[in-house]
Design a protein around this motif. Sequence first.
Motif, PDB file in Angstrom:
ATOM      1  N   ILE A  12       4.791  -1.273  11.649  1.00 41.65           N
ATOM      2  CA  ILE A  12       4.204  -0.738  10.413  1.00 41.65           C
ATOM      3  C   ILE A  12       3.620   0.658  10.655  1.00 41.65           C
ATOM      4  CG2 ILE A  12       2.308  -0.993   8.751  1.00 41.65           C
ATOM      5  CD1 ILE A  12       2.569  -4.005   9.029  1.00 41.65           C
ATOM      6  N   ALA A  13       2.779   0.778  11.693  1.00 43.54           N
ATOM      7  CA  ALA A  13       2.075   2.045  11.947  1.00 43.54           C
ATOM      8  C   ALA A  13       3.049   3.167  12.298  1.00 43.54           C
ATOM      9  CB  ALA A  13       1.061   1.852  13.070  1.00 43.54           C
ATOM     10  N   SER A  14       4.077   2.865  13.081  1.00 46.01           N
ATOM     11  CA  SER A  14       5.049   3.889  13.487  1.00 46.01           C
ATOM     12  C   SER A  14       5.742   4.502  12.281  1.00 46.01           C
ATOM     13  CB  SER A  14       6.115   3.288  14.417  1.00 46.01           C
ATOM     14  OG  SER A  14       5.536   2.785  15.576  1.00 46.01           O
ATOM     15  N   THR A  15       6.227   3.634  11.384  1.00 43.60           N
ATOM     16  CA  THR A  15       6.968   4.140  10.229  1.00 43.60           C
ATOM     17  C   THR A  15       6.060   4.863   9.246  1.00 43.60           C
ATOM     18  OG1 THR A  15       6.814   1.891   9.328  1.00 43.60           O
ATOM     19  CG2 THR A  15       8.890   2.504  10.343  1.00 43.60           C
ATOM     20  N   LEU A  16       4.859   4.336   9.018  1.00 40.09           N
ATOM     21  CA  LEU A  16       3.927   4.996   8.089  1.00 40.09           C
ATOM     22  C   LEU A  16       3.481   6.357   8.625  1.00 40.09           C
ATOM     23  CD1 LEU A  16       1.648   2.030   6.924  1.00 40.09           C
ATOM     24  CD2 LEU A  16       3.329   3.261   5.540  1.00 40.09           C
ATOM     25  N   LEU A  17       3.278   6.430   9.945  1.00 35.08           N
ATOM     26  CA  LEU A  17       2.856   7.690  10.563  1.00 35.08           C
ATOM     27  C   LEU A  17       3.933   8.760  10.404  1.00 35.08           C
ATOM     28  CD1 LEU A  17       0.190   8.369  11.996  1.00 35.08           C
ATOM     29  CD2 LEU A  17       1.353   8.065  14.185  1.00 35.08           C
ATOM     30  N   LEU A  18       5.192   8.352  10.581  1.00 36.51           N
ATOM     31  CA  LEU A  18       6.307   9.287  10.389  1.00 36.51           C
ATOM     32  C   LEU A  18       6.504   9.620   8.907  1.00 36.51           C
ATOM     33  CD1 LEU A  18       8.884   7.978  13.003  1.00 36.51           C
ATOM     34  CD2 LEU A  18       7.862  10.248  12.961  1.00 36.51           C
ATOM     35  N   GLY A  19       5.972   8.748   8.039  1.00 33.93           N
ATOM     36  CA  GLY A  19       6.019   9.019   6.599  1.00 33.93           C
ATOM     37  C   GLY A  19       4.894   9.936   6.152  1.00 33.93           C
ATOM     38  N   LYS A  20       4.180  10.511   7.145  1.00 35.79           N
ATOM     39  CA  LYS A  20       3.088  11.470   6.895  1.00 35.79           C
ATOM     40  C   LYS A  20       1.906  10.852   6.142  1.00 35.79           C
ATOM     41  CE  LYS A  20       5.714  14.585   8.792  1.00 35.79           C
ATOM     42  NZ  LYS A  20       5.537  14.844  10.225  1.00 35.79           N
ATOM     43  N   ILE A  21       1.706   9.544   6.331  1.00 35.59           N
ATOM     44  CA  ILE A  21       0.533   8.879   5.756  1.00 35.59           C
ATOM     45  C   ILE A  21      -0.652   9.150   6.687  1.00 35.59           C
ATOM     46  CG2 ILE A  21      -0.460   6.641   5.084  1.00 35.59           C
ATOM     47  CD1 ILE A  21       1.925   7.397   3.366  1.00 35.59           C
ATOM     48  N   PRO A  22      -1.827   9.542   6.177  1.00 35.44           N
ATOM     49  CA  PRO A  22      -2.993   9.808   7.035  1.00 35.44           C
ATOM     50  C   PRO A  22      -3.338   8.609   7.925  1.00 35.44           C
ATOM     51  CG  PRO A  22      -3.423  10.536   4.789  1.00 35.44           C
ATOM     52  CD  PRO A  22      -2.124   9.800   4.754  1.00 35.44           C
ATOM     53  N   SER A  23      -3.783   8.905   9.154  1.00 37.85           N
ATOM     54  CA  SER A  23      -4.050   7.874  10.160  1.00 37.85           C
ATOM     55  C   SER A  23      -4.973   6.766   9.673  1.00 37.85           C
ATOM     56  CB  SER A  23      -4.654   8.503  11.417  1.00 37.85           C
ATOM     57  OG  SER A  23      -3.754   9.405  11.989  1.00 37.85           O
ATOM     58  N   ILE A  24      -6.025   7.131   8.941  1.00 36.02           N
ATOM     59  CA  ILE A  24      -6.988   6.136   8.480  1.00 36.02           C
ATOM     60  C   ILE A  24      -6.322   5.138   7.534  1.00 36.02           C
ATOM     61  CG2 ILE A  24      -7.816   7.632   6.586  1.00 36.02           C
ATOM     62  CD1 ILE A  24      -9.916   5.045   8.600  1.00 36.02           C
ATOM     63  N   TYR A  25      -5.402   5.617   6.675  1.00 39.51           N
ATOM     64  CA  TYR A  25      -4.693   4.727   5.752  1.00 39.51           C
ATOM     65  C   TYR A  25      -3.688   3.854   6.497  1.00 39.51           C
ATOM     66  CZ  TYR A  25      -6.760   7.448   1.983  1.00 39.51           C
ATOM     67  OH  TYR A  25      -7.654   8.065   1.144  1.00 39.51           O
ATOM     68  N   VAL A  26      -3.067   4.430   7.541  1.00 41.50           N
ATOM     69  CA  VAL A  26      -2.137   3.657   8.383  1.00 41.50           C
ATOM     70  C   VAL A  26      -2.865   2.457   8.975  1.00 41.50           C
ATOM     71  CG1 VAL A  26      -0.756   3.678  10.512  1.00 41.50           C
ATOM     72  CG2 VAL A  26      -0.643   5.620   8.934  1.00 41.50           C
ATOM     73  N   PHE A  27      -4.057   2.720   9.524  1.00 44.13           N
ATOM     74  CA  PHE A  27      -4.853   1.650  10.147  1.00 44.13           C
ATOM     75  C   PHE A  27      -5.297   0.620   9.106  1.00 44.13           C
ATOM     76  CE2 PHE A  27      -9.037   0.022  11.604  1.00 44.13           C
ATOM     77  CZ  PHE A  27      -8.583  -0.702  12.706  1.00 44.13           C
ATOM     78  N   LEU A  28      -5.797   1.111   7.956  1.00 42.94           N
ATOM     79  CA  LEU A  28      -6.293   0.207   6.918  1.00 42.94           C
ATOM     80  C   LEU A  28      -5.184  -0.666   6.327  1.00 42.94           C
ATOM     81  CD1 LEU A  28      -8.834   2.516   5.022  1.00 42.94           C
ATOM     82  CD2 LEU A  28      -9.357   0.605   6.563  1.00 42.94           C
ATOM     83  N   LEU A  29      -3.987  -0.080   6.157  1.00 39.25           N
ATOM     84  CA  LEU A  29      -2.862  -0.869   5.639  1.00 39.25           C
ATOM     85  C   LEU A  29      -2.460  -1.952   6.627  1.00 39.25           C
ATOM     86  CD1 LEU A  29      -0.550   1.797   3.929  1.00 39.25           C
ATOM     87  CD2 LEU A  29      -1.522  -0.227   2.844  1.00 39.25           C
ATOM     88  N   SER A  30      -2.474  -1.612   7.926  1.00 39.39           N
ATOM     89  CA  SER A  30      -2.140  -2.600   8.959  1.00 39.39           C
ATOM     90  C   SER A  30      -3.151  -3.746   8.961  1.00 39.39           C
ATOM     91  CB  SER A  30      -2.105  -1.937  10.343  1.00 39.39           C
ATOM     92  OG  SER A  30      -1.163  -0.897  10.378  1.00 39.39           O
ATOM     93  N   ILE A  31      -4.439  -3.381   8.858  1.00 37.32           N
ATOM     94  CA  ILE A  31      -5.494  -4.406   8.807  1.00 37.32           C
ATOM     95  C   ILE A  31      -5.342  -5.260   7.545  1.00 37.32           C
ATOM     96  CG2 ILE A  31      -7.977  -4.747   8.434  1.00 37.32           C
ATOM     97  CD1 ILE A  31      -7.416  -4.167  11.310  1.00 37.32           C
ATOM     98  N   ALA A  32      -5.017  -4.597   6.423  1.00 41.31           N
ATOM     99  CA  ALA A  32      -4.888  -5.310   5.141  1.00 41.31           C
ATOM    100  C   ALA A  32      -3.809  -6.390   5.215  1.00 41.31           C
ATOM    101  CB  ALA A  32      -4.571  -4.325   4.023  1.00 41.31           C
TER     102      ALA A  32
END
Length: 241
Positions: free
Chosen positions: A148-168
């Motif tokens: 999840i985090a790898s693809t979202l990070l490459l999708g230029k999603i801010p790090s904090i949202y990447v982490f929060l989405l993974s936790i969610a």
Amino acid sequence: MSLLSGLATGIGALIVLWFGEPTRKVLGFYLGLASGIMGIVVLADLLPSSIIYGNLFYTLTGLLIGIIFMFVFDWILAKILFSRKQFGQGRTQSKFYQQMGYFMTLAIALHNLPEGLAIGAGYETQSQLGIRVALVIALHNIPEGLGIASTLLLGKIPSIYVFLLSIATGLFIPLGTLVALGLGQIVPYWISIGLSIASGAMGYIVVKDIGPESIKLHPLLSRFGMGLGILIMYIVYNLHH
């Protein structure tokens, strides 16, 4: 136990955020690992468990619902949330990964809910069974967080949202457990249909997106990741038994 197993998704995300945006080779490996694990979870865990909790009819019905749901979600992302230009010839790479990241997030959240129900049902039957199920889920949530985090990070999603989405996505596990404990005597067919819907959703994304994309990024490391994912799940399931 359920909450801790859910938060394990965040550990996978933190690993990715710590090392930064992955290269093509690393992403190929991450996605290969995630697809190997998700594929085995569907074939060796979700589908057999769905049949055990219900029967073949409920399993096939849920499977079809899961595939249709993800197909519709895919269409909504492609046609409504993102412009036609972005998903036509002019589609940017970051938008492609952004779509895949959202897709993975939803699929994993969907599969976490019935797994949370299974933990609750396991505790209702025998506390040791609930603990083992929670451990298995925690171990396979870490590489799912990586994907999840790898693809979202490459999708230029801010790090904090990447982490929060993974936790969610992980929080859907304790949510399912709370539902199971609140109901007390849970209807097995609910778990059966929930698990098979999750199977359809996860199977769809592995076959359509994650698997092919990982091979395209780096065929060798992708296959190595898939093999490693299968091996990890073999060890995890042996621990469970």
